[in-house]
Scaffold this motif. Sequence first.
Motif: not given
Length: 179
Positions: A87, A116-117, A174, A176-179
């Motif tokens: 990332a 990166k996300y 890519k 987005r990262q889930r929180s």
Amino acid sequence: MFLDPENVIEQFNLGEGMYVADLGVGKGEYTFAAARKVGDYGVVYGCDLQKGNLTSLEKEARRLGFENIHTIWTDLEEPGGTTLGNASMDAVIASNILFQIEHKEYFLQEVFRILKYGGKALIVDWNDSFGGIGPQSEAVVRRTVAHSLAEKAGFLFEKDVDAGSHHYGMIFRKPRQRS
């Protein structure tokens, strides 16, 4: 119009200060176009298996005064082959490389790993074999196949780009990262 890297990079919307990996630099047209877009605070990593391509890129970058281009000898079909961090890249360029890669799934997994996300990947490749121009017919990776492989690797399709009369171009993101 044949392939115009400047036009394709313009459609990719790179910004000042971004970190970009150009995977399979060839003659470096995409590397230089990206380096102009990311400016002095950005970095473009030119990654290639052929050391001669990297040496030529380094010489031309010095001649043209680019200080934001760095080269990395890499095997793009090996997990972790770019040696770039997880990332760590805002964007990845993969132009005219898919038809040369045997293990396309591994390659796209590597692209996914280094992005990166929310980062984006540009895939440009040949539409067909054009009688001595481009890859042999059996090596051509059709747009639908490239699209499917990218989605299988976890990418989300964002949009097509105009890559000229003999190429297709697509931008993937890519998630987005889930929180």
